[in-house]
Design a protein around this motif. Structure first.
Motif, PDB file in Angstrom:
ATOM      1  N   CYS A   1       0.843  -1.193   0.000  1.00 42.29           N
ATOM      2  CA  CYS A   1       0.000   0.000   0.000  1.00 42.29           C
ATOM      3  C   CYS A   1       0.879   1.244   0.000  1.00 42.29           C
ATOM      4  O   CYS A   1       1.752   1.399   0.866  1.00 42.29           O
TER       5      CYS A   1
ATOM      6  N   CYS B   1      -0.270   3.252   3.639  1.00 43.07           N
ATOM      7  CA  CYS B   1       0.060   2.724   4.977  1.00 43.07           C
ATOM      8  C   CYS B   1       1.254   1.777   4.965  1.00 43.07           C
ATOM      9  O   CYS B   1       1.765   1.411   6.022  1.00 43.07           O
TER      10      CYS B   1
ATOM     11  N   PHE C   1      -6.349  -2.499   4.638  1.00 41.91           N
ATOM     12  CA  PHE C   1      -6.080  -1.863   5.927  1.00 41.91           C
ATOM     13  C   PHE C   1      -6.544  -0.413   5.972  1.00 41.91           C
ATOM     14  O   PHE C   1      -6.980   0.075   6.999  1.00 41.91           O
ATOM     15  N   CYS C   2      -6.428   0.309   4.835  1.00 40.20           N
ATOM     16  CA  CYS C   2      -6.732   1.743   4.887  1.00 40.20           C
ATOM     17  C   CYS C   2      -7.542   2.245   3.691  1.00 40.20           C
ATOM     18  O   CYS C   2      -7.766   3.454   3.560  1.00 40.20           O
TER      19      CYS C   2
ATOM     20  N   CYS D   1      -6.424  -1.256  -0.668  1.00 45.60           N
ATOM     21  CA  CYS D   1      -5.783  -1.721   0.571  1.00 45.60           C
ATOM     22  C   CYS D   1      -6.844  -2.153   1.581  1.00 45.60           C
ATOM     23  O   CYS D   1      -7.759  -1.389   1.887  1.00 45.60           O
TER      24      CYS D   1
HETATM   25 ZN   LIG Z   1      -3.067   0.874   3.199  1.00 44.23          ZN
END
Ligand SMILES: [Zn+2]
Length: 167
Positions: free
Chosen positions: A137, A140, A155-156, A153
């Motif tokens: 990513c 992040c 995660f984010c 991503c």
């Molecule tokens: Zn990310």
């Protein structure tokens, strides 16, 4: 020259794998068969193992749950993933993936693995039976395994690049 992949996973996993370097170099089909038969997970039918190809072109295998970086003796690899090995009617690879979150290799690394297997006369699929796309990513920094062409991503929520980006 085939592409070389450096370890891109967490340092603490690398440190732990360094203390517990598992795996063997495979120099013949007989050696691979003997290793498979010695694994507690061997069920007489097939066994899935972690594999890497190290820079000199040698194939190494380790128990499935071990880290690729341990199997690779802490070095770079030309290929990494999982192999499903079958011993009858002869030693052969019946499934293969490039699933290694430690190295995040491109599916094209299978060419090198096929050559390593071919050099010791072990039959294998022409293409990965499961091919994965990994991206880092840009926001992040986390490693993502791209599923179903969803380049976002997990995660984010940042968009991931279309091109492999671990170099
Ligand atoms: Zn990310």
């Amino acid at each position: 020259m085939p592409k070389s992949y450096e370890y891109v996973g967490p340092p603490e996993i690398r440190a732990a794998a360094k203390r517990e370097q598992l795996g063997v170099s495979v120099r013949s089909a007989e050696e691979l068969a003997a290793w498979v038969r010695n694994q507690p997970e061997w069920d007489g039918d097939s066994l899935t193992a972690t594999f890497v190809v190290v820079p000199d072109g040698t194939l190494r295998v380790a128990p499935r749950r071990s880290e690729h970086v341990g199997c690779a003796l802490d070095g770079a690899v030309l290929a990494a993933g999982e192999l499903t090995i079958c011993l009858a009617p002869q030693v052969q690879i019946i499934a293969a993936t490039n699933q290694s979150t430690g190295y995040c290799p491109q599916p094209s690394c299978w060419d090198v693995a096929r050559a390593a297997l071919g050099a010791i006369a072990i039959a294998c699929p022409e293409h990965l039976t499961s091919a994965y796309e990994f991206r880092r990513c840009p926001s992040c920094g986390e490693r993502n395994l791209v599923k179903e062409d969803w380049f976002v991503c997990v995660f984010c929520d940042t968009d991931l690049p279309r091109e492999w980006n671990f170099d």
